[in-house]
Design an enzyme around this catalytic site. Sequence first.
Site, PDB file in Angstrom:
ATOM      1  N   ARG A  51       0.775  -1.243   0.000  1.00  0.00           N
ATOM      2  CA  ARG A  51       0.000   0.000   0.000  1.00  0.00           C
ATOM      3  C   ARG A  51       0.808   1.296   0.000  1.00  0.00           C
ATOM      4  NH1 ARG A  51      -4.816   0.625   3.823  1.00  0.00           N
ATOM      5  NH2 ARG A  51      -3.196   0.578   5.385  1.00  0.00           N
ATOM      6  N   ASP A  52       2.120   1.242  -0.072  1.00  0.00           N
ATOM      7  CA  ASP A  52       2.889   2.489  -0.097  1.00  0.00           C
ATOM      8  C   ASP A  52       4.137   2.349  -0.966  1.00  0.00           C
ATOM      9  OD1 ASP A  52       3.251   5.177   0.512  1.00  0.00           O
ATOM     10  OD2 ASP A  52       4.307   4.784   2.383  1.00  0.00           O
TER      11      ASP A  52
END
Length: 191
Positions: A51-52
């Site tokens: 997610r990043d």
Amino acid sequence: GDPFIVMELLTGETLADVLARGSVSALRVVQLMLPIAEGLALVHDHGVVHRDLKPENVFLATSDEQLQPKLLDFGIAKLAGGRAIRLTKNGMTLGSPSYMSPEQARGEQVDYLSDIWSFCVLLYKAIGGKAPFRGATAHDILDAILLHEAPPLPLGAGVDGHLARIVLSGLNKSPALRPASMRLLGQQLAR
């Protein structure tokens, strides 16, 4: 009896540091990102979504004159299928706006297909020199992600139509139309 954390000591620099110094050939970007694709495929196999993904979280570790790309910062990683974590004060979804998938930007459920999107944004920026979705503010960037298609990657300097199609395939607004897995995307890039 006190708890402690043991972490690998790495020497090197981030992909962001490398890109800040100037352009990197498309071939070199693909070579650097293939181990990251394999690492993501492995974490996806275990139901984890990073997610990043962004250049600051790709570390180019050097040891004995060998370069080993490493994926860092699983601080907002989650198990696939759950709702995105939100900051309770302002309702903002966690992550780096330029690299968020449309579903992550909307606060919807995310899975490995969201990481495929972010990986392809990272490739696009590293190869093309700028992110595909830009704006003056985080809100403007999220609007661009949600409302606009990615502009074509400029061809030349090692970018051919085949590589451009692979990168853009991961930037499809519909998760179902992105490459079916990070492993498949990595295989396409390796070819």
